[in-house]
Design an enzyme around this catalytic site. Structure first.
Site, PDB file in Angstrom:
ATOM      1  N   ASP A   1      -0.693  -1.019   0.345  1.00 39.90           N
ATOM      2  CA  ASP A   1      -1.806  -0.592   1.198  1.00 39.90           C
ATOM      3  C   ASP A   1      -1.981  -1.588   2.351  1.00 39.90           C
ATOM      4  OD1 ASP A   1      -2.269   1.369  -0.683  1.00 39.90           O
ATOM      5  OD2 ASP A   1      -3.794   0.191  -1.745  1.00 39.90           O
TER       6      ASP A   1
HETATM    7  N1  URA Z   1      -1.748  -0.602  -6.039  1.00 41.49           N
HETATM    8  C1  URA Z   1      -2.724  -0.467  -5.117  1.00 41.49           C
HETATM    9  O1  URA Z   1      -3.802  -0.009  -5.421  1.00 41.49           O
HETATM   10  N2  URA Z   1      -2.423  -0.835  -3.856  1.00 41.49           N
HETATM   11  C2  URA Z   1      -1.264  -1.387  -3.480  1.00 41.49           C
HETATM   12  O2  URA Z   1      -1.075  -1.732  -2.317  1.00 41.49           O
HETATM   13  C3  URA Z   1      -0.264  -1.526  -4.457  1.00 41.49           C
HETATM   14  C4  URA Z   1      -0.527  -1.127  -5.735  1.00 41.49           C
END
Ligand code: URA
Length: 229
Positions: free
Chosen positions: A101
């Site tokens: 993310d």
């Molecule tokens: N899980 C999440 O919630 N976000 C990420 O970026 C990676 C794994």
């Protein structure tokens, strides 16, 4: 591999330039001009551009320490692309094996070898991903049990696969998961009434992040082959 991709991989041409060359009849496969850039070809085929044989560059494999507020995409969107920090040619041919993310930091693996990245992202391979997670609320041992056994995420029909969790401090844990569901870590902690306030990936398979924020490097042969085991 598509003919336009093969041509691009073997020359300095951009994808658009490669497509134009193909459509203009300049690219031959086993002696025959092929005008459709989407035709699938194999490295064993004899492929030429302007009668010169084409040999594709070897695939590239690298790691990067993703900074906060960048996105795992080849183009800028709401945040700048992670690839802006990558001073390497033909970046558009590269993709990320397991995205993070925008607000997540840490280890990202980047390649132009789709077969290799599938070995990492295919859920059936159960490749381990390790995250350092900082939480809003303290973690309790019953929650630890629920998360490690597998938990039902909102809107899904199957619980998460068993995970490993080690508590560092009341608000800080290391979580190892073998899947890559959408926002998985954040949703796992949301499902037990907690909230992730900082998320950082430290390891994928046997590959450990060893760079400062924003840095990148090519993987070693041993790291590349570590997913074969
Ligand atoms: N899980 C999440 O919630 N976000 C990420 O970026 C990676 C794994």
């Amino acid at each position: 591999m598509r003919l336009d991709r093969f041509t691009c991989r073997s020359t300095e041409l951009t994808k658009e330039e490669a497509q134009t060359s193909i459509q203009n009849g300049l690219v031959c496969v086993n002696g025959i001009a092929i005008l459709d850039p989407s035709v699938q070809v194999h490295e064993n085929n004899h492929i030429t551009l302007n009668d010169q044989p084409l040999t594709p560059r070897p695939p590239r494999y690298l790691m990067m320490h993703k900074p906060k507020d960048t996105i795992c995409s080849n183009i800028d969107e709401a945040y700048p692309s992670l690839f802006n920090g990558l001073n390497i040619e033909k970046k558009s041919e590269l993709h990320i094996a397991g995205r993070l993310d925008a607000d997540t930091t840490g280890l990202v693996l980047i390649t132009d070898d789709g077969h290799w990245s599938f070995g990492i992202t295919n859920p059936n391979k159960q490749c381990k991903k390790v995250y350092h997670v900082t939480l809003r609320n303290p973690i309790s041992s019953d929650v630890k049990e629920a998360l490690t056994e597998g938990i039902m995420l909102q809107g899904e029909s199957k619980p998460t696969r068993p995970a490993e969790l080690s508590i560092i401090q009341s608000h800080e844990v290391m979580l190892t998961i073998t899947e890559g569901r959408y926002h998985q870590v954040k949703r796992m902690f949301a499902a037990v009434g907690n909230k992730v306030i900082n998320l950082h990936r430290v390891k994928i398979g046997h590959i450990q992040l060893d760079l400062n924020v924003g840095e990148w490097r090519f993987l070693t042969e041993q790291e590349i082959r570590s997913f074969d085991q």
